[in-house]
Design an enzyme around this catalytic site. Sequence first.
Site, short mmCIF file in Angstrom:
data_model
loop_
_atom_site.label_atom_id
_atom_site.label_comp_id
_atom_site.label_asym_id
_atom_site.label_seq_id
_atom_site.Cartn_x
_atom_site.Cartn_y
_atom_site.Cartn_z
N TYR A 64 -4.92 -17.88 13.90
CA TYR A 64 -6.05 -17.26 13.20
C TYR A 64 -7.25 -18.20 13.13
O TYR A 64 -8.40 -17.79 13.26
CB TYR A 64 -5.64 -16.84 11.79
CG TYR A 64 -4.71 -15.66 11.74
CD1 TYR A 64 -5.20 -14.35 11.86
CD2 TYR A 64 -3.34 -15.82 11.60
CE1 TYR A 64 -4.34 -13.26 11.81
CE2 TYR A 64 -2.48 -14.74 11.55
CZ TYR A 64 -2.99 -13.46 11.67
OH TYR A 64 -2.14 -12.39 11.63
N ARG A 98 0.78 -1.24 0.00
CA ARG A 98 0.00 0.00 0.00
C ARG A 98 0.81 1.29 0.00
O ARG A 98 0.26 2.36 -0.27
CB ARG A 98 -0.93 0.02 1.22
CG ARG A 98 -2.18 -0.78 1.00
CD ARG A 98 -3.14 -0.55 2.15
NE ARG A 98 -2.69 -1.24 3.36
CZ ARG A 98 -3.20 -1.03 4.57
NH1 ARG A 98 -4.17 -0.13 4.75
NH2 ARG A 98 -2.75 -1.70 5.60
N ASP A 114 -1.37 -14.09 0.52
CA ASP A 114 -1.64 -13.92 1.94
C ASP A 114 -1.39 -15.24 2.65
O ASP A 114 -1.55 -16.30 2.06
CB ASP A 114 -3.10 -13.50 2.16
CG ASP A 114 -3.33 -13.05 3.58
OD1 ASP A 114 -2.99 -11.91 3.91
OD2 ASP A 114 -3.81 -13.88 4.39
N ARG A 162 -5.21 -2.16 -6.51
CA ARG A 162 -6.03 -2.67 -5.41
C ARG A 162 -7.46 -2.14 -5.52
O ARG A 162 -8.42 -2.88 -5.30
CB ARG A 162 -5.38 -2.25 -4.09
CG ARG A 162 -6.24 -2.35 -2.84
CD ARG A 162 -6.43 -3.78 -2.39
NE ARG A 162 -7.24 -3.82 -1.19
CZ ARG A 162 -8.55 -3.58 -1.15
NH1 ARG A 162 -9.19 -3.28 -2.26
NH2 ARG A 162 -9.21 -3.64 -0.02
#
Lengths: 352, 352
Positions: free
Chosen positions: A152, A29, A75, A38
């Site tokens: 997670y 970013r 990811d 994006r």
Amino acid sequence: MSESYCFIDALLKRPVSRTPVWFMRQAGRYLPEYRQVRQRAGSFMSLCTHPELACEVTLQPLRRFRLDAAILFSDILTIPDAMGLGLAFKEGEGPCFERPVRSAEDIERLPAIDPEADLGYVMDAVRLIRRELNGKIPLIGFAGSPWTLATYMVEGGSSRDFRRVKTLMYQRPELMSRLLDKLSLAVADYLNAQIAAGAQAVMLFDTWGGVLTPVDYRNFSLEAARKVRQRLNTEKDGGRIPTILFTKGGGQWLEAQSRAGFDALGLDWTCDIGQARRRVGGQVALQGNLDPITLFAPPEVIRDRVADVLRGYGPGTGHVFNLGHGILPTVEPAHVEAMVEAVHELSPPLHR
Amino acid sequence: MSESYCFIDALLKRPVSRTPVWFMRQAGRYLPEYRQVRQRAGSFMSLCTHPELACEVTLQPLRRFRLDAAILFSDILTIPDAMGLGLAFKEGEGPCFERPVRSAEDIERLPAIDPEADLGYVMDAVRLIRRELNGKIPLIGFAGSPWTLATYMVEGGSSRDFRRVKTLMYQRPELMSRLLDKLSLAVADYLNAQIAAGAQAVMLFDTWGGVLTPVDYRNFSLEAARKVRQRLNTEKDGGRIPTILFTKGGGQWLEAQSRAGFDALGLDWTCDIGQARRRVGGQVALQGNLDPITLFAPPEVIRDRVADVLRGYGPGTGHVFNLGHGILPTVEPAHVEAMVEAVHELSPPLHR
């Protein structure tokens, strides 16, 4: 492999003429051109699942900076997503799973994954990026470590205190080991598929290994990473595929990490890289470890701090320059350039 | 001081007959009686600023558990609040300051504080608690470390990446040192006032020391803590007031910490307490370090993990049992009792 890459050579502790440099989240970013793609993609996961977009953002930082490696844009949560947990990214909240793993039944129910079938979009991206890179610099594949994925999956998303996943570990250690064994298999198969598709080095991100006690780190996180490493196919076309283990907050346990079979260890910025080199005793290469916040300082300060890291490691091969964690989204690209150029300029004398 | 307290003795490495035990945030939300008083008080700061309420919640855990020390109920941010930054606690967001410190002018403008005049409510609470304790167990006073206070003052509240405060440090190190010098004075005066009011040991909480690089930790956080320590009046009525430094995430730097003049170091749960004891070479006592999440496991697991910590430190004085960080609000009091009783039961053989 007839090419010689200083990134690969440094990881394998072969002589290099300068210290190679890349950095975590280099496709990200802080680059305006990334934000454009994006936005067009609509969502973060859409960037990951469209190979031509993943390829485009992977290549973007290479057009600006003299980097020695590209890293697959993806990811760490693609594996639990492929296992059916229902990954979603909520704006400002980070990743979350619709169907977290909480019970013995949840763990047993987790399917094995077939990387080419279930995560074909990742392998397609690897192949496409390799084609576009055309041998200029090597491509790094990666995965989350089994322990980090488990945090997670059990928490259902990010966590501050890791209460659920640690309680499962303390209460039912055999269940935690079962979950980690399943994940070790999946992660190894996934990385092997990335290698088969063209990844020239692989990195295991143990982002949350550092939240454990020393004994739990060894018994759960590191043990699972070791199992991944054992299953990796690291010989290909007569060459070696180097492996890197990065444990954020794991600076107290480098000795144990250095015996897990990886070629290199990633260091966060809380480690003294010179001491780390002495502690691992030449067994592994080291990657790191500038504080990412340094990039908010003026270029001359960045240059001094790059010099500190290079001098801290000292002369000789076995160092890949990197940040100690991912770059922040609000960094100025010109400051990144100052860092990269400082490595190019200051490192050659260390390799004469 | 004619009384003998095992807590004080262990900190000063005098022989004890068992390992003393207390724990961080022992006066807190996991106790239903705390939540009642907190609700009546209306706000967290109102609990801190009303000595009779602060006293009441300080004493609550002592009625339930066989603890060897009480700790003043207060907050580390009382000092910046007294300096006029405007402290507020927003529900679910943590502390924040209305007037953060961002410039050289902001730093110069920070007033010196007179602890009895500006933070009299704290000293009144110390006096009241001492009177109520009536010599039964000693009272610990505390403050935030200069660096940790600086992080909140510059960021304006909690932070994930400490971008503002670290950027100030990287960009204007002389300004950061100036801020830390002012805070070192204020913290030392504050702790000296607590000692004068009756605190029998003092602890410095460096909650965010662990986010720094090794060299910045030494030059900024630890240097400021050392300056605080130098100014402390630790002789009183012919006795010693022991001092404790706790740096969360500071396990890599124990050797440096052990030379800063404190009697004891607090350890978080990522440290191996046995290795820590060898590393500090008998120079300081150690306090810690059970993972707070252990308290969500069943009592028999808690007991095993307490045994691991006690055995990890090994025989002899110099260990105060504690958690490695504050207790979480959702812990069952019965699990706390299992921890405290395990220390009482399992530690005496280590002191024969």
